[in-house]
Design a protein around this motif. Structure first.
Motif, mmCIF file in Angstrom:
data_model
loop_
_atom_site.group_PDB
_atom_site.id
_atom_site.type_symbol
_atom_site.label_atom_id
_atom_site.label_comp_id
_atom_site.label_asym_id
_atom_site.label_seq_id
_atom_site.Cartn_x
_atom_site.Cartn_y
_atom_site.Cartn_z
ATOM 1 N N MET A 13 64.288 35.525 34.557
ATOM 2 C CA MET A 13 65.731 35.667 35.490
ATOM 3 C C MET A 13 65.548 36.963 35.534
ATOM 4 N N TYR A 14 64.602 37.974 36.169
ATOM 5 C CA TYR A 14 64.668 39.499 36.105
ATOM 6 C C TYR A 14 64.135 39.790 37.342
ATOM 7 N N LYS A 15 64.736 40.686 38.067
ATOM 8 C CA LYS A 15 64.559 41.574 39.335
ATOM 9 C C LYS A 15 65.109 40.796 40.281
ATOM 10 N N THR A 16 65.612 41.940 41.358
ATOM 11 C CA THR A 16 66.395 41.445 42.694
ATOM 12 C C THR A 16 65.206 41.600 43.672
ATOM 13 N N PRO A 17 65.454 41.099 44.943
ATOM 14 C CA PRO A 17 64.352 41.346 46.086
ATOM 15 C C PRO A 17 63.892 42.634 46.005
ATOM 16 N N ASP A 18 64.657 43.620 46.081
ATOM 17 C CA ASP A 18 64.401 45.133 46.140
ATOM 18 C C ASP A 18 63.432 45.489 44.945
ATOM 19 N N GLN A 19 63.979 45.209 43.703
ATOM 20 C CA GLN A 19 63.190 45.454 42.608
ATOM 21 C C GLN A 19 61.846 44.719 42.591
ATOM 22 N N ALA A 20 61.671 43.696 43.348
ATOM 23 C CA ALA A 20 60.412 43.032 43.477
ATOM 24 C C ALA A 20 59.719 43.926 44.205
ATOM 25 N N ARG A 21 60.148 44.243 45.311
ATOM 26 C CA ARG A 21 59.128 45.223 46.367
ATOM 27 C C ARG A 21 58.842 46.584 45.484
ATOM 28 N N ASP A 22 59.761 46.959 44.970
ATOM 29 C CA ASP A 22 59.368 48.212 44.175
ATOM 30 C C ASP A 22 58.039 47.996 43.146
ATOM 31 N N PHE A 23 58.254 46.850 42.468
ATOM 32 C CA PHE A 23 57.144 46.299 41.390
ATOM 33 C C PHE A 23 55.832 46.331 42.333
ATOM 34 N N PHE A 24 55.687 45.629 43.319
ATOM 35 C CA PHE A 24 54.366 45.558 43.935
ATOM 36 C C PHE A 24 53.910 46.938 44.736
ATOM 37 N N ARG A 25 54.962 47.875 44.994
ATOM 38 C CA ARG A 25 54.481 49.030 45.222
ATOM 39 C C ARG A 25 53.703 49.997 44.519
ATOM 40 N N GLU A 26 53.985 49.800 43.138
ATOM 41 C CA GLU A 26 53.636 50.345 42.193
ATOM 42 C C GLU A 26 52.190 49.666 41.610
ATOM 43 N N PHE A 27 52.351 48.433 41.553
ATOM 44 C CA PHE A 27 51.289 47.507 40.802
ATOM 45 C C PHE A 27 49.987 47.483 41.809
ATOM 46 N N LEU A 28 50.173 47.209 43.129
ATOM 47 C CA LEU A 28 49.170 47.033 43.975
ATOM 48 C C LEU A 28 48.132 47.908 43.897
ATOM 49 N N PRO A 29 48.431 49.338 44.070
ATOM 50 C CA PRO A 29 47.352 50.352 43.760
ATOM 51 C C PRO A 29 46.849 50.504 42.443
ATOM 52 N N LEU A 30 47.405 49.786 41.486
ATOM 53 C CA LEU A 30 46.670 50.032 40.192
ATOM 54 C C LEU A 30 45.755 48.931 39.799
ATOM 55 N N VAL A 31 45.917 47.765 40.683
ATOM 56 C CA VAL A 31 44.757 46.599 40.682
ATOM 57 C C VAL A 31 43.778 46.495 41.889
ATOM 58 N N ALA A 32 43.989 47.667 42.720
ATOM 59 C CA ALA A 32 43.334 47.555 43.831
ATOM 60 C C ALA A 32 41.873 47.325 43.610
ATOM 61 N N GLY A 33 41.138 46.584 44.119
ATOM 62 C CA GLY A 33 39.437 46.439 43.758
ATOM 63 C C GLY A 33 39.235 45.613 42.659
ATOM 64 N N HIS A 34 40.172 45.392 41.955
ATOM 65 C CA HIS A 34 40.077 44.502 40.564
ATOM 66 C C HIS A 34 39.694 43.079 40.913
ATOM 67 N N SER A 35 38.689 42.432 40.885
ATOM 68 C CA SER A 35 38.442 41.134 40.985
ATOM 69 C C SER A 35 37.604 40.355 40.406
ATOM 70 N N ARG A 36 37.826 40.748 38.923
ATOM 71 C CA ARG A 36 37.293 39.671 37.990
ATOM 72 C C ARG A 36 38.145 38.715 37.746
ATOM 73 N N ASP A 37 39.405 38.760 37.804
ATOM 74 C CA ASP A 37 40.220 37.595 37.448
ATOM 75 C C ASP A 37 41.320 37.091 38.620
ATOM 76 N N GLU A 38 41.878 36.118 38.532
ATOM 77 C CA GLU A 38 42.783 35.703 39.638
ATOM 78 C C GLU A 38 44.042 36.337 38.881
ATOM 79 N N ILE A 39 45.043 36.674 39.744
ATOM 80 C CA ILE A 39 46.348 37.421 39.467
ATOM 81 C C ILE A 39 47.401 36.467 40.210
ATOM 82 N N ALA A 40 48.445 35.964 39.543
ATOM 83 C CA ALA A 40 49.526 35.372 40.052
ATOM 84 C C ALA A 40 50.948 36.042 39.458
#
Ligand code: PEP
Length: 250
Positions: A13-40
């Motif tokens: 029970m953590y994060k609001t929708p805005d905080q979720a968007r902020d998370f992905f804004r930072e997270f996606l570039p960090l894992v771009a091109g990383h395809s070894r494992d699946e991420i959910a």
């Protein structure tokens, strides 16, 4: 064929929708091109549209943390598998120990939810695991056997193809205590043998069994190097984009 690992975030029970968007804004570039494992990533229900929108051009899947087994009806506060699929969810956590501990989840409701999730085409991540008193009393194997037997009851091997199980010793969740790789391996082997009894050897060989319980960037590698451990379910350490990215890229 080696099983592809799944690294799944449980935001609880953590994060609001805005905080979720902020998370992905930072997270996606960090894992771009990383395809070894699946991420959910499994955020709270209200964050699902924000998370799905943010992850839409990536390979990251979005899941829910719970669901109800009926398709629709007078079940105030509940969410069905069909509703999760309709917003774009692919995964759902079922039977997390916090739901068992605080919200009356039982082995039987886990079974009903698992059947409904598989029927709808979601990828269920079914959580099992012993509490500290059970481990100390030497009951771990009995508890895991019972939880698996009841969760898998009356489900065919054919239907269970998408099943994922997470072994989460309750004493390791949010406590900073992690199971040793050897202890996790023993539990995973037992779960796999229960899956073989319920669904047949082929499904059991392909079944992904995740480890969950205080997985952090500094302990993930030793856990993931075990052949029996097919990924992780990560709570606290998945809330920070840098920490979750470091775990994913161990
Ligand atoms: C969890 O919530 O499933 C979990 C494993 O939490 P943590 O990583 O914080 O122990």
């Amino acid at each position: 064929m080696p099983r592809k690992k799944l690294m799944a975030a449980n935001w609880k029970m953590y994060k609001t929708p805005d905080q979720a968007r902020d998370f992905f804004r930072e997270f996606l570039p960090l894992v771009a091109g990383h395809s070894r494992d699946e991420i959910a990533v499994c955020p709270p229900f209200v964050d699902l549209p924000a998370a799905i929108g943010s992850a839409k051009d990536s390979k990251i899947s979005i899941g829910a943390q719970d669901m109800y087994w009926e398709k629709e009806g007078a079940f105030t506060g509940e969410i069905s598998a069909g509703m999760l699929l309709a917003v774009g969810c692919t995964h759902v956590i079922i039977g997390h120990s916090e739901r068992r501990q605080y919200f009356g989840e039982t082995d039987d409701t886990v079974n009903l939810k698992l059947k409904a999730a598989l029927e709808a085409g979601l990828i269920p991540i079914v959580c099992v695991g012993e509490v500290l008193e059970e481990r100390e009393a030497g009951l771990t194997e009995d508890v895991l056997r019972r939880q698996c037997l009841r969760a898998f009851h009356a489900i065919s091997g054919k239907k269970a193809a998408k099943l994922v199980v997470a072994y989460e010793p309750v004493w390791a969740i949010g406590t900073g205590k992690t199971a040793t790789p050897q202890l996790a391996t023993e539990a995973h082997s037992l779960i796999r043998s229960e899956a073989a009894k319920a669904f047949g050897e082929t499904l059991a060989d392909n079944l992904r069994i995740l480890y969950g319980g205080s997985v952090k960037p500094d302990n993930v590698k030793s856990l993931m190097s075990e052949k029996e451990i097919d990924g992780a379910l990560i709570g606290g350490a998945s809330l920070d984009p840098k920490s979750f990215a470091a775990i994913v890229k161990y």
